[in-house]
Write a protein that holds these residues in place. Structure first.
Motif, PDB file in Angstrom:
ATOM      1  N   ARG A   1       0.834  -1.209   0.000  1.00 34.16           N
ATOM      2  CA  ARG A   1       0.000   0.000   0.000  1.00 34.16           C
ATOM      3  C   ARG A   1       0.871   1.262   0.000  1.00 34.16           C
TER       4      ARG A   1
ATOM      5  N   LEU B   1       1.980   1.761  -3.488  1.00 35.57           N
ATOM      6  CA  LEU B   1       0.859   2.266  -4.282  1.00 35.57           C
ATOM      7  C   LEU B   1       0.658   3.767  -4.057  1.00 35.57           C
ATOM      8  N   ALA B   2       0.948   4.239  -2.849  1.00 39.86           N
ATOM      9  CA  ALA B   2       0.850   5.678  -2.574  1.00 39.86           C
ATOM     10  C   ALA B   2       1.876   6.453  -3.398  1.00 39.86           C
TER      11      ALA B   2
ATOM     12  N   ARG C   1       0.455   6.729  -6.835  1.00 39.89           N
ATOM     13  CA  ARG C   1      -0.587   7.753  -6.939  1.00 39.89           C
ATOM     14  C   ARG C   1       0.019   9.150  -7.047  1.00 39.89           C
ATOM     15  N   SER C   2       1.094   9.378  -6.280  1.00 41.34           N
ATOM     16  CA  SER C   2       1.738  10.694  -6.354  1.00 41.34           C
ATOM     17  C   SER C   2       2.365  10.907  -7.722  1.00 41.34           C
TER      18      SER C   2
ATOM     19  N   GLU D   1       1.231   9.510 -10.559  1.00 45.62           N
ATOM     20  CA  GLU D   1       0.133   9.715 -11.506  1.00 45.62           C
ATOM     21  C   GLU D   1      -0.418  11.136 -11.416  1.00 45.62           C
ATOM     22  N   ALA D   2      -0.355  11.724 -10.224  1.00 46.00           N
ATOM     23  CA  ALA D   2      -0.834  13.101 -10.047  1.00 46.00           C
ATOM     24  C   ALA D   2       0.010  14.098 -10.832  1.00 46.00           C
TER      25      ALA D   2
ATOM     26  N   LYS E   1      -0.885  -2.026 -11.306  1.00 38.68           N
ATOM     27  CA  LYS E   1      -0.206  -1.345 -10.192  1.00 38.68           C
ATOM     28  C   LYS E   1      -0.001  -2.263  -8.994  1.00 38.68           C
TER      29      LYS E   1
END
Length: 199
Positions: free
Chosen positions: A115, A118-119, A122-123, A125-126, A135
């Motif tokens: 997890r 995965l964070a 996400r950062s 992808e931002a 992923k």
């Protein structure tokens, strides 16, 4: 008890350490151990929880808007924490091979690391990065790579004919993760199978 256990595990190893040894190192009676923990395994689990918390705390404390930098921070946090908790990590791998219940607990603990990876995704992808991979599989592979590499480096003494340069090792792990994150392949399995072999 936790501090005493870390000393005893480092000296004797998890499997051969006795509760009496831990209590003695803590300056307590053996019976008093059970005021805190039900078993040596429960104490190990508490220490492994500290390991995971240290990795996350060190990574989050220094996060930047740059996902490439954050990857390096995460690798460095994992590397240094693995070294700090080496006796506990050895104990975790030994116990996971002999105790199915602990193996399940360890898989759950690994999921927290997944997890965290995965964070990082996400950062990234931002900022517009298109990962282009599953992923969850990618995160699982990253966690497995870090675990396996650190085990080989710290426990077995490294591979033959591979120079032991810690900074180079950290940067290699970082670059593998970065390349997968920032420059993912767009070739699917069918295209790979059909591709001609390299000359």
């Amino acid at each position: 008890m936790l501090d005493a256990a870390r000393i005893v595990f480092a000296e004797k190893g998890y499997l051969t350490a006795k509760i009496a040894d831990i209590a003695s190192a803590a300056g307590r009676s053996t019976g008093s151990f059970y005021n805190y923990y039900d078993s040596k395994q429960q104490l190990l689990e508490a220490l492994l929880g500290e390991f995971a918390a240290q990795v996350l705390d060190e990574t989050r404390r220094n996060l930047t808007p740059d996902p490439g930098v954050n990857v390096e921070l995460a690798v460095r946090a994992y590397w240094s924490s693995y070294r700090d908790y080496l006796p506990e990590m050895i104990g975790a791998f030994q116990l996971s091979m002999t105790d199915p219940q602990f193996a399940q607990w360890w898989r759950h603990r690994r999921s927290e690391g997944i997890r965290a990876v995965l964070a990082v995704f996400r950062s990234a992808e931002a900022t517009g990065v298109q990962i282009g991979l599953d992923k969850h599989l990618f995160a699982s592979a990253i966690v497995s790579m870090l675990e396996s590499f650190c085990w080989t480096w710290f426990v077995t003494g490294g591979d033959e004919d591979v120079e032991r340069d810690e900074e180079s090792a950290i940067m290699t792990l970082t670059e593998i993760w970065r390349r997968g994150l920032i420059s993912p392949t767009t070739i699917g399995p069918a295209e790979i199978d059909a591709a001609p072999p390299n000359p």
